[in-house]
Design a protein around this motif. Structure first.
Motif, PDB file in Angstrom:
ATOM      1  N   GLN A 107       0.837  -1.207   0.000  1.00  0.00           N
ATOM      2  CA  GLN A 107       0.000   0.000   0.000  1.00  0.00           C
ATOM      3  C   GLN A 107       0.868   1.252   0.000  1.00  0.00           C
ATOM      4  OE1 GLN A 107      -2.470  -0.996   3.441  1.00  0.00           O
ATOM      5  NE2 GLN A 107      -4.255  -1.164   2.109  1.00  0.00           N
ATOM      6  N   TYR A 108       1.969   1.219   0.765  1.00  0.00           N
ATOM      7  CA  TYR A 108       2.865   2.376   0.753  1.00  0.00           C
ATOM      8  C   TYR A 108       3.387   2.637  -0.661  1.00  0.00           C
ATOM      9  CZ  TYR A 108       3.267   3.732   5.674  1.00  0.00           C
ATOM     10  OH  TYR A 108       3.020   4.229   6.927  1.00  0.00           O
ATOM     11  N   GLY A 126       5.370  -3.719 -13.657  1.00  0.00           N
ATOM     12  CA  GLY A 126       5.739  -5.047 -14.136  1.00  0.00           C
ATOM     13  C   GLY A 126       7.127  -5.474 -13.689  1.00  0.00           C
ATOM     14  N   SER A 127       7.768  -4.698 -12.826  1.00  0.00           N
ATOM     15  CA  SER A 127       9.169  -4.986 -12.479  1.00  0.00           C
ATOM     16  C   SER A 127       9.289  -6.213 -11.578  1.00  0.00           C
ATOM     17  CB  SER A 127       9.799  -3.779 -11.782  1.00  0.00           C
ATOM     18  OG  SER A 127       9.323  -3.690 -10.449  1.00  0.00           O
ATOM     19  N   LEU A 128      10.452  -6.869 -11.667  1.00  0.00           N
ATOM     20  CA  LEU A 128      10.686  -8.040 -10.822  1.00  0.00           C
ATOM     21  C   LEU A 128      10.621  -7.681  -9.349  1.00  0.00           C
ATOM     22  CD1 LEU A 128      13.417 -10.013 -12.700  1.00  0.00           C
ATOM     23  CD2 LEU A 128      11.507 -11.039 -11.476  1.00  0.00           C
ATOM     24  N   HIS A 129      11.081  -6.486  -8.998  1.00  0.00           N
ATOM     25  CA  HIS A 129      11.013  -6.107  -7.586  1.00  0.00           C
ATOM     26  C   HIS A 129       9.563  -6.015  -7.135  1.00  0.00           C
ATOM     27  CE1 HIS A 129      15.385  -4.550  -7.527  1.00  0.00           C
ATOM     28  NE2 HIS A 129      15.310  -5.648  -6.821  1.00  0.00           N
ATOM     29  N   ASN A 130       8.758  -5.260  -7.853  1.00  0.00           N
ATOM     30  CA  ASN A 130       7.350  -5.139  -7.467  1.00  0.00           C
ATOM     31  C   ASN A 130       6.681  -6.517  -7.443  1.00  0.00           C
ATOM     32  OD1 ASN A 130       4.942  -3.855  -6.757  1.00  0.00           O
ATOM     33  ND2 ASN A 130       4.296  -3.665  -8.877  1.00  0.00           N
ATOM     34  N   ASN A 131       6.947  -7.325  -8.465  1.00  0.00           N
ATOM     35  CA  ASN A 131       6.320  -8.655  -8.525  1.00  0.00           C
ATOM     36  C   ASN A 131       6.824  -9.590  -7.435  1.00  0.00           C
ATOM     37  OD1 ASN A 131       4.848  -7.821 -10.695  1.00  0.00           O
ATOM     38  ND2 ASN A 131       6.190  -8.756 -12.234  1.00  0.00           N
ATOM     39  N   VAL A 134       8.831  -6.589  -3.275  1.00  0.00           N
ATOM     40  CA  VAL A 134       9.818  -5.632  -2.763  1.00  0.00           C
ATOM     41  C   VAL A 134       9.246  -4.246  -3.068  1.00  0.00           C
ATOM     42  CG1 VAL A 134      12.182  -4.785  -2.957  1.00  0.00           C
ATOM     43  CG2 VAL A 134      11.720  -7.231  -3.216  1.00  0.00           C
ATOM     44  N   GLY A 135       8.803  -3.548  -2.025  1.00  0.00           N
ATOM     45  CA  GLY A 135       8.164  -2.248  -2.227  1.00  0.00           C
ATOM     46  C   GLY A 135       9.152  -1.110  -2.082  1.00  0.00           C
ATOM     47  N   CYS A 136       8.655   0.109  -2.307  1.00  0.00           N
ATOM     48  CA  CYS A 136       9.511   1.294  -2.198  1.00  0.00           C
ATOM     49  C   CYS A 136      10.235   1.323  -0.852  1.00  0.00           C
ATOM     50  CB  CYS A 136       8.699   2.579  -2.316  1.00  0.00           C
ATOM     51  SG  CYS A 136       7.478   2.603  -3.643  1.00  0.00           S
ATOM     52  N   ILE A 137       9.515   0.967   0.221  1.00  0.00           N
ATOM     53  CA  ILE A 137      10.121   1.151   1.537  1.00  0.00           C
ATOM     54  C   ILE A 137      11.068   0.007   1.915  1.00  0.00           C
ATOM     55  CG2 ILE A 137       8.323   2.695   2.379  1.00  0.00           C
ATOM     56  CD1 ILE A 137       7.224   0.359   4.042  1.00  0.00           C
ATOM     57  N   SER A 138      11.233  -0.993   1.018  1.00  0.00           N
ATOM     58  CA  SER A 138      12.323  -1.955   1.224  1.00  0.00           C
ATOM     59  C   SER A 138      13.657  -1.277   0.957  1.00  0.00           C
ATOM     60  CB  SER A 138      12.203  -3.134   0.264  1.00  0.00           C
ATOM     61  OG  SER A 138      11.176  -3.991   0.647  1.00  0.00           O
ATOM     62  N   CYS A 139      13.647  -0.260   0.143  1.00  0.00           N
ATOM     63  CA  CYS A 139      14.896   0.382  -0.282  1.00  0.00           C
ATOM     64  C   CYS A 139      15.005   1.830   0.158  1.00  0.00           C
ATOM     65  CB  CYS A 139      15.033   0.318  -1.797  1.00  0.00           C
ATOM     66  SG  CYS A 139      15.164  -1.363  -2.440  1.00  0.00           S
ATOM     67  N   HIS A 140      13.876   2.480   0.430  1.00  0.00           N
ATOM     68  CA  HIS A 140      13.909   3.893   0.807  1.00  0.00           C
ATOM     69  C   HIS A 140      13.406   4.069   2.231  1.00  0.00           C
ATOM     70  CE1 HIS A 140      14.850   5.356  -3.215  1.00  0.00           C
ATOM     71  NE2 HIS A 140      13.919   4.566  -3.705  1.00  0.00           N
ATOM     72  N   SER A 141      14.084   4.922   2.972  1.00  0.00           N
ATOM     73  CA  SER A 141      13.652   5.260   4.314  1.00  0.00           C
ATOM     74  C   SER A 141      13.203   6.710   4.299  1.00  0.00           C
ATOM     75  CB  SER A 141      14.823   5.044   5.286  1.00  0.00           C
ATOM     76  OG  SER A 141      14.702   5.905   6.380  1.00  0.00           O
ATOM     77  N   VAL A 193      16.566  -0.152 -11.047  1.00  0.00           N
ATOM     78  CA  VAL A 193      15.953  -0.966  -9.998  1.00  0.00           C
ATOM     79  C   VAL A 193      14.447  -0.749  -9.906  1.00  0.00           C
ATOM     80  CG1 VAL A 193      18.053  -1.094  -8.663  1.00  0.00           C
ATOM     81  CG2 VAL A 193      16.430   0.740  -8.220  1.00  0.00           C
ATOM     82  N   HIS A 194      13.957   0.301 -10.556  1.00  0.00           N
ATOM     83  CA  HIS A 194      12.509   0.536 -10.574  1.00  0.00           C
ATOM     84  C   HIS A 194      11.832  -0.201 -11.715  1.00  0.00           C
ATOM     85  CE1 HIS A 194      14.135   4.346  -8.615  1.00  0.00           C
ATOM     86  NE2 HIS A 194      13.537   3.676  -7.654  1.00  0.00           N
TER      87      HIS A 194
END
Ligand code: HEC
Ligand code: HEC
Ligand code: HEC
Ligand code: HEC
Ligand code: HEC
Ligand code: HEC
Ligand code: HEC
Ligand code: HEC
Ligand code: HEC
Ligand code: HEC
Length: 302
Positions: A107-108, A126-131, A134-141, A193-194
């Motif tokens: 949701q974030y 469609g990215s492998l991370h999203n699929n 792995v969301g935005c907040i896995s990598c961004h604080s 990475v996006h």
């Protein structure tokens, strides 16, 4: 005639009314869809109210670019709502802090995309991370500035990627590698990475195009092309690093012999011996292995 005009006017007015209703309710709909409990809630639009109870979080947040931009130079009302641009309309929460509205990581990601879409985020969905969840907040604080670069959740990009791709970091520490440990080449120099439409989320459409962006001299065209080079640099190189010279996937004599097994000098030890611990072999004489522009460079010897 008059009736026709009246009809067009009506359609026009209805269309406008529809658009206005959309823009008025768009935000609210967005939040209610995430959590029905937001229904009827309004934006408090006052960070100071939040600070009275959340001084710790607010202090660390105040050092981030979001805080600076939303406070001093907001581009629209959503940005001006500051904390609520990510936490939703908080009137019910102010009335009673027990009214909580926590979000999942997924949701974030939707919340961030209210403002971060397009550009190099175009292929995020469609990215492998999203699929792979792995969301935005896995990598961004975003609540605390932990890095000088792009609000990353680890101080350096390499540390961040290594939390999940430690095998790649291990390769970067091998005998021959891109200067990744030195920070001169980053993972994101080659990867978006996006997400991207290329295999392996590369920044360019193909592996070779990605390599040419820094190694232009390998692009050619050459009078004499070595076909495996045109096809795929990775046939011979591991871009993450290897224990052979020049990031070769195997020592170069055995690499060449994997395709050129036939007789003549190739099978003679004198020619194919590995002259250094890491192998010089064939390229001692076939110096223009990536292609030659010399009129008599057909055998890549000049
Ligand atoms: C750019 C989006 C964004 C903005 C702006 C933002 N937050 Fe957050 N906030 C998050 C995210 C994402 C989390 C959860 C992940 C985390 O802790 O980093 C979070 C977590 C929190 C938490 C919960 C911490 C916990 O321990 O559970 C509080 C409280 C909070 N934020 C308050 C605020 C306040 C107050 C403001 C404004 C001063 C604010 N946030 C601004 C995105 C944001
Ligand atoms: C009257 C005190 C008070 C005010 C004012 C207040 N909060 Fe909270 N908030 C709390 C308490 C208490 C919690 C629960 C803390 C916990 O469970 O650890 C909480 C939890 C949160 C959380 C984490 C749970 C959730 O609902 O997501 C966020 C985010 C948050 N508040 C944001 C805000 C924002 C944004 C504002 C300003 C618009 C704000 N709060 C104003 C007291 C307050
Ligand atoms: C209300 C709009 C809005 C929301 C929501 C939002 N951002 Fe931003 N973000 C901005 C703006 C404005 C900037 C300032 C730089 C710019 O214009 O790109 C920014 C900058 C950034 C940067 C770049 C920081 C830098 O140092 O270059 C990152 C990373 C970022 N946001 C991540 C996130 C993440 C992750 C979320 C969700 C948790 C999020 N943003 C939510 C508007 C938003
Ligand atoms: C796998 C880790 C990872 C994920 C997941 C991720 N990011 Fe990033 N992001 C990075 C890195 C690394 C950079 C800095 C290098 C770059 O610009 O590509 C960055 C840069 C950014 C920037 C600033 C520069 C730019 O590209 O505009 C923004 C804004 C941003 N990310 C937002 C987001 C949002 C929003 C999401 C979720 C939809 C997200 N990121 C998901 C790692 C990630
Ligand atoms: C010089 C360019 C380059 C750099 C720098 C680079 N990569 Fe790669 N990476 C590639 C190429 C090319 C592929 C293969 C893409 C394909 O065809 O699937 C790849 C593949 C991958 C893969 C897919 C599986 C695998 O291991 O082959 C992962 C994961 C990966 N890279 C992560 C990283 C990380 C993490 C970093 C930083 C430590 C990094 N890459 C740095 C070019 C690069
Ligand atoms: C939270 C864990 C996590 C982090 C942090 C992370 N990744 Fe990933 N990454 C994954 C997962 C899960 C996949 C899905 C495929 C897999 O399992 O390798 C993936 C896939 C990839 C792929 C594509 C692999 C392929 O098979 O084509 C690349 C490239 C990649 N990541 C690069 C990066 C880079 C660069 C960073 C640092 C900016 C990074 N990742 C940070 C978890 C992560
Ligand atoms: C962002 C720029 C960049 C990209 C993209 C890039 N490289 Fe490099 N490459 C470098 C730099 C910098 C060096 C180190 C040059 C030096 O030390 O003189 C290097 C060195 C090399 C070397 C020699 C290493 C050694 O030990 O002698 C090889 C082989 C190589 N790159 C292959 C590739 C391949 C294959 C790709 C595509 C997958 C690629 N590069 C993409 C920047 C890049
Ligand atoms: C047929 C195998 C093969 C292919 C395919 C190949 N290379 Fe190489 N490459 C080599 C060998 C062997 C060396 C070591 C040369 C030496 O020791 O002098 C090398 C060295 C390099 C170097 C470092 C020395 C230099 O010449 O600058 C770079 C950079 C490089 N390759 C980039 C690339 C790129 C980019 C591609 C794809 C366009 C590519 N290579 C495709 C075999 C190959
Ligand atoms: C993936 C397979 C492959 C690899 C690995 C490879 N080559 Fe080739 N090479 C070819 C192909 C295909 C041709 C063009 C076919 C032909 O003309 O016989 C070629 C052509 C050549 C030629 C010119 C042949 C001629 O008759 O004109 C030379 C010389 C050569 N390669 C040397 C090398 C050397 C040295 C290496 C190791 C650094 C190497 N090759 C690695 C596939 C490969
Ligand atoms: C001492 C220098 C030297 C070394 C070392 C060498 N070559 Fe050659 N190679 C040549 C020359 C010179 C020719 C051109 C012969 C001609 O034009 O008749 C040639 C021709 C070739 C050809 C074209 C086919 C042919 O027989 O004419 C291939 C393929 C080839 N070499 C591959 C290799 C491979 C693979 C290795 C390493 C195992 C290697 N060479 C090592 C000098 C060398």
């Amino acid at each position: 005639m008059k009736i026709k005009l009246l009809f067009y006017n009506l359609v026009f007015i209805l269309a406008i009314a529809f658009l206005v209703s959309q823009s008025n309710s768009q935000n609210e709909n967005f939040w209610v869809k995430l959590n029905p409990a937001f229904s009827g809630a309004t934006f408090v639009m006052d960070k100071e109210t939040c600070v009275t109870c959340h001084d710790g979080d607010s202090e660390s947040y105040s050092h981030t670019i979001h805080s600076r931009v939303f406070e001093k130079n907001p581009g629209n009302t959503l940005e001006a709502s500051n904390c609520e641009s990510c936490h939703g309309p908080r009137s019910y929460h102010i009335e009673d802090p027990d009214n909580k509205f926590s979000f999942t990581e997924e949701q974030y990601s939707l919340i961030c995309q209210q403002c971060h879409q397009g550009g190099d985020m175009m292929s995020w969905k469609g990215s492998l991370h999203n699929n792979s969840e792995v969301g935005c907040i896995s990598c961004h604080s975003v609540m605390e500035k932990k890095s000088d670069k792009a609000l990353l959740s680890k101080e350096s990009e390499l540390d961040l990627c290594a939390t999940c791709h430690s095998d790649v970091k291990a390769k970067a520490m091998r005998m021959s590698s891109h200067p990744i440990m030195e920070g001169k080449v980053n993972c994101s120099s080659c990867h978006n990475v996006h997400g991207s439409s290329a295999p392996g989320m590369l920044v360019k459409a193909t592996t070779n195009e990605t390599c040419y962006s820094c190694h232009q001299e390998k692009r050619g065209p050459f009078i004499w092309e070595h076909s495996p080079v045109r096809e795929d640099c990775l046939t011979c190189h591991d871009p993450h690093g290897s224990n052979n010279k020049a990031m070769l996937v195997t020592q170069n004599a055995s690499l060449c012999i994997s395709c050129h097994q036939y007789g003549g000098h190739i099978n003679e030890y004198r020619y194919n011996r590995v002259s250094t611990p890491y192998g010089d072999g064939c390229v001692n004489c076939h110096t223009t292995i990536h292609g030659s522009n010399h009129p008599s460079g057909v055998k890549f010897t000049r």
